[in-house]
Design a protein around this motif. Sequence first.
Motif, PDB file in Angstrom:
ATOM      1  N   SER A 172      -3.341 -13.068  23.042  1.00 18.87           N
ATOM      2  CA  SER A 172      -4.745 -13.057  23.432  1.00 18.87           C
ATOM      3  C   SER A 172      -4.900 -12.941  24.951  1.00 18.87           C
ATOM      4  O   SER A 172      -4.072 -13.439  25.707  1.00 18.87           O
ATOM      5  CB  SER A 172      -5.425 -14.341  22.952  1.00 18.87           C
ATOM      6  OG  SER A 172      -6.726 -14.434  23.487  1.00 18.87           O
ATOM      7  N   LYS A 173      -5.975 -12.329  25.374  1.00 21.84           N
ATOM      8  CA  LYS A 173      -6.282 -12.221  26.800  1.00 21.84           C
ATOM      9  C   LYS A 173      -7.167 -13.375  27.264  1.00 21.84           C
ATOM     10  O   LYS A 173      -7.557 -13.413  28.426  1.00 21.84           O
ATOM     11  CB  LYS A 173      -6.967 -10.890  27.088  1.00 21.84           C
ATOM     12  CG  LYS A 173      -6.081  -9.698  26.839  1.00 21.84           C
ATOM     13  CD  LYS A 173      -6.793  -8.406  27.099  1.00 21.84           C
ATOM     14  CE  LYS A 173      -5.858  -7.246  26.783  1.00 21.84           C
ATOM     15  NZ  LYS A 173      -6.517  -5.959  26.938  1.00 21.84           N
ATOM     16  N   ASN A 174      -7.498 -14.281  26.354  1.00 21.94           N
ATOM     17  CA  ASN A 174      -8.430 -15.352  26.689  1.00 21.94           C
ATOM     18  C   ASN A 174      -7.825 -16.750  26.641  1.00 21.94           C
ATOM     19  O   ASN A 174      -8.484 -17.710  27.015  1.00 21.94           O
ATOM     20  CB  ASN A 174      -9.634 -15.314  25.754  1.00 21.94           C
ATOM     21  CG  ASN A 174     -10.449 -14.055  25.953  1.00 21.94           C
ATOM     22  OD1 ASN A 174     -10.701 -13.647  27.077  1.00 21.94           O
ATOM     23  ND2 ASN A 174     -10.825 -13.416  24.871  1.00 21.94           N
ATOM     24  N   TRP A 175      -6.599 -16.868  26.167  1.00 20.69           N
ATOM     25  CA  TRP A 175      -5.988 -18.188  26.020  1.00 20.69           C
ATOM     26  C   TRP A 175      -4.682 -18.237  26.786  1.00 20.69           C
ATOM     27  O   TRP A 175      -3.927 -17.275  26.820  1.00 20.69           O
ATOM     28  CB  TRP A 175      -5.755 -18.521  24.547  1.00 20.69           C
ATOM     29  CG  TRP A 175      -7.037 -18.621  23.799  1.00 20.69           C
ATOM     30  CD1 TRP A 175      -7.640 -17.626  23.086  1.00 20.69           C
ATOM     31  CD2 TRP A 175      -7.902 -19.742  23.724  1.00 20.69           C
ATOM     32  NE1 TRP A 175      -8.818 -18.076  22.558  1.00 20.69           N
ATOM     33  CE2 TRP A 175      -9.011 -19.372  22.933  1.00 20.69           C
ATOM     34  CE3 TRP A 175      -7.848 -21.042  24.224  1.00 20.69           C
ATOM     35  CZ2 TRP A 175     -10.051 -20.253  22.642  1.00 20.69           C
ATOM     36  CZ3 TRP A 175      -8.891 -21.905  23.941  1.00 20.69           C
ATOM     37  CH2 TRP A 175      -9.975 -21.515  23.161  1.00 20.69           C
ATOM     38  N   GLU A 176      -4.410 -19.376  27.385  1.00 21.37           N
ATOM     39  CA  GLU A 176      -3.210 -19.582  28.187  1.00 21.37           C
ATOM     40  C   GLU A 176      -2.394 -20.718  27.572  1.00 21.37           C
ATOM     41  O   GLU A 176      -2.940 -21.781  27.253  1.00 21.37           O
ATOM     42  CB  GLU A 176      -3.633 -19.960  29.604  1.00 21.37           C
ATOM     43  CG  GLU A 176      -2.512 -20.374  30.495  1.00 21.37           C
ATOM     44  CD  GLU A 176      -3.006 -20.890  31.848  1.00 21.37           C
ATOM     45  OE1 GLU A 176      -2.149 -21.050  32.720  1.00 21.37           O
ATOM     46  OE2 GLU A 176      -4.212 -21.143  32.011  1.00 21.37           O
ATOM     47  N   ASN A 197     -13.024 -26.021  29.744  1.00 21.90           N
ATOM     48  CA  ASN A 197     -12.241 -26.455  28.597  1.00 21.90           C
ATOM     49  C   ASN A 197     -12.666 -27.830  28.095  1.00 21.90           C
ATOM     50  O   ASN A 197     -12.609 -28.102  26.900  1.00 21.90           O
ATOM     51  CB  ASN A 197     -10.744 -26.410  28.917  1.00 21.90           C
ATOM     52  CG  ASN A 197     -10.208 -25.004  28.788  1.00 21.90           C
ATOM     53  OD1 ASN A 197      -9.884 -24.571  27.703  1.00 21.90           O
ATOM     54  ND2 ASN A 197     -10.155 -24.278  29.896  1.00 21.90           N
ATOM     55  N   TYR A 251      -8.460 -22.318  27.306  1.00 21.06           N
ATOM     56  CA  TYR A 251      -9.216 -21.082  27.444  1.00 21.06           C
ATOM     57  C   TYR A 251      -9.136 -20.663  28.899  1.00 21.06           C
ATOM     58  O   TYR A 251      -9.433 -21.436  29.808  1.00 21.06           O
ATOM     59  CB  TYR A 251     -10.662 -21.312  27.018  1.00 21.06           C
ATOM     60  CG  TYR A 251     -11.523 -20.080  27.096  1.00 21.06           C
ATOM     61  CD1 TYR A 251     -11.322 -19.016  26.223  1.00 21.06           C
ATOM     62  CD2 TYR A 251     -12.549 -19.981  28.019  1.00 21.06           C
ATOM     63  CE1 TYR A 251     -12.117 -17.882  26.272  1.00 21.06           C
ATOM     64  CE2 TYR A 251     -13.349 -18.857  28.081  1.00 21.06           C
ATOM     65  CZ  TYR A 251     -13.124 -17.809  27.207  1.00 21.06           C
ATOM     66  OH  TYR A 251     -13.912 -16.689  27.263  1.00 21.06           O
ATOM     67  N   ASN A 252      -8.709 -19.438  29.152  1.00 17.69           N
ATOM     68  CA  ASN A 252      -8.587 -18.917  30.509  1.00 17.69           C
ATOM     69  C   ASN A 252      -8.715 -17.398  30.452  1.00 17.69           C
ATOM     70  O   ASN A 252      -7.719 -16.681  30.447  1.00 17.69           O
ATOM     71  CB  ASN A 252      -7.252 -19.326  31.126  1.00 17.69           C
ATOM     72  CG  ASN A 252      -7.143 -18.932  32.587  1.00 17.69           C
ATOM     73  OD1 ASN A 252      -8.058 -18.374  33.165  1.00 17.69           O
ATOM     74  ND2 ASN A 252      -5.994 -19.217  33.184  1.00 17.69           N
ATOM     75  N   PRO A 253      -9.951 -16.905  30.377  1.00 15.95           N
ATOM     76  CA  PRO A 253     -10.146 -15.455  30.231  1.00 15.95           C
ATOM     77  C   PRO A 253      -9.649 -14.684  31.446  1.00 15.95           C
ATOM     78  O   PRO A 253      -9.980 -15.011  32.580  1.00 15.95           O
ATOM     79  CB  PRO A 253     -11.665 -15.326  30.064  1.00 15.95           C
ATOM     80  CG  PRO A 253     -12.235 -16.552  30.680  1.00 15.95           C
ATOM     81  CD  PRO A 253     -11.202 -17.631  30.514  1.00 15.95           C
TER      82      PRO A 253
END
Length: 75
Positions: A32-36, A66, A50-52
Amino acid sequence: MSIKTYGLETFKEAISYNIDLAEKTEDLLRKSKNWEIVSQATLAIINFRYNPLGFNLSDEKLDKLNQEISARVVA
Protein backbone atom coordinates in the motif's frame (compact mmCIF):
# COMPACT_ATOMS: atom_id res chain seq x y z
CA MET A 1 -8.07 -26.19 32.28
CA SER A 2 -8.35 -24.78 28.78
CA ILE A 3 -5.71 -27.15 27.43
CA LYS A 4 -7.53 -30.08 29.02
CA THR A 5 -10.83 -28.91 27.55
CA TYR A 6 -9.74 -27.97 24.03
CA GLY A 7 -6.44 -29.79 23.66
CA LEU A 8 -2.92 -28.58 22.97
CA GLU A 9 -3.34 -28.97 19.21
CA THR A 10 -6.17 -26.41 19.19
CA PHE A 11 -3.89 -23.86 20.84
CA LYS A 12 -1.06 -24.62 18.42
CA GLU A 13 -3.39 -24.11 15.47
CA ALA A 14 -4.73 -20.83 16.87
CA ILE A 15 -1.23 -19.46 17.46
CA SER A 16 -0.04 -20.51 13.99
CA TYR A 17 -3.15 -18.99 12.40
CA ASN A 18 -2.58 -15.64 14.12
CA ILE A 19 1.12 -15.54 13.22
CA ASP A 20 0.26 -16.27 9.57
CA LEU A 21 -2.47 -13.63 9.63
CA ALA A 22 -0.07 -10.97 10.94
CA GLU A 23 2.49 -11.85 8.26
CA LYS A 24 -0.13 -11.69 5.49
CA THR A 25 -1.34 -8.36 6.84
CA GLU A 26 2.21 -7.03 6.77
CA ASP A 27 2.56 -8.13 3.14
CA LEU A 28 -0.64 -6.28 2.20
CA LEU A 29 0.36 -3.13 4.08
CA ARG A 30 3.80 -3.09 2.45
CA LYS A 31 2.11 -3.02 -0.97
CA SER A 32 0.00 0.00 0.00
CA LYS A 33 1.04 3.60 -0.59
CA ASN A 34 -0.86 4.74 2.49
CA TRP A 35 0.40 2.52 5.30
CA GLU A 36 3.83 2.31 6.89
CA ILE A 37 5.21 -0.67 8.80
CA VAL A 38 6.71 0.63 12.04
CA SER A 39 7.87 -2.79 13.22
CA GLN A 40 7.51 -6.03 11.31
CA ALA A 41 5.17 -8.86 12.28
CA THR A 42 6.63 -10.80 15.19
CA LEU A 43 4.66 -13.42 17.12
CA ALA A 44 1.36 -12.22 15.61
CA ILE A 45 1.95 -8.56 16.48
CA ILE A 46 2.47 -5.91 13.83
CA ASN A 47 2.89 -2.19 14.36
CA PHE A 48 1.82 0.07 11.51
CA ARG A 49 0.46 3.54 10.90
CA TYR A 50 -1.33 5.54 8.25
CA ASN A 51 1.25 7.58 6.34
CA PRO A 52 0.09 8.55 2.84
CA LEU A 53 2.97 9.01 0.43
CA GLY A 54 3.34 12.42 -1.13
CA PHE A 55 1.90 14.38 1.80
CA ASN A 56 5.22 14.65 3.70
CA LEU A 57 3.48 14.97 7.07
CA SER A 58 5.60 15.62 10.15
CA ASP A 59 5.82 12.93 12.83
CA GLU A 60 3.67 15.14 15.06
CA LYS A 61 0.92 15.42 12.43
CA LEU A 62 1.14 11.70 11.66
CA ASP A 63 0.81 10.88 15.36
CA LYS A 64 -2.23 13.11 15.70
CA LEU A 65 -3.82 11.68 12.55
CA ASN A 66 -3.22 8.10 13.65
CA GLN A 67 -4.56 8.80 17.15
CA GLU A 68 -7.76 10.09 15.54
CA ILE A 69 -8.01 7.00 13.33
CA SER A 70 -7.50 4.78 16.38
CA ALA A 71 -10.13 6.65 18.39
CA ARG A 72 -12.66 6.25 15.57
CA VAL A 73 -11.93 2.53 15.25
CA VAL A 74 -12.39 2.03 18.98
CA ALA A 75 -15.61 4.06 18.99
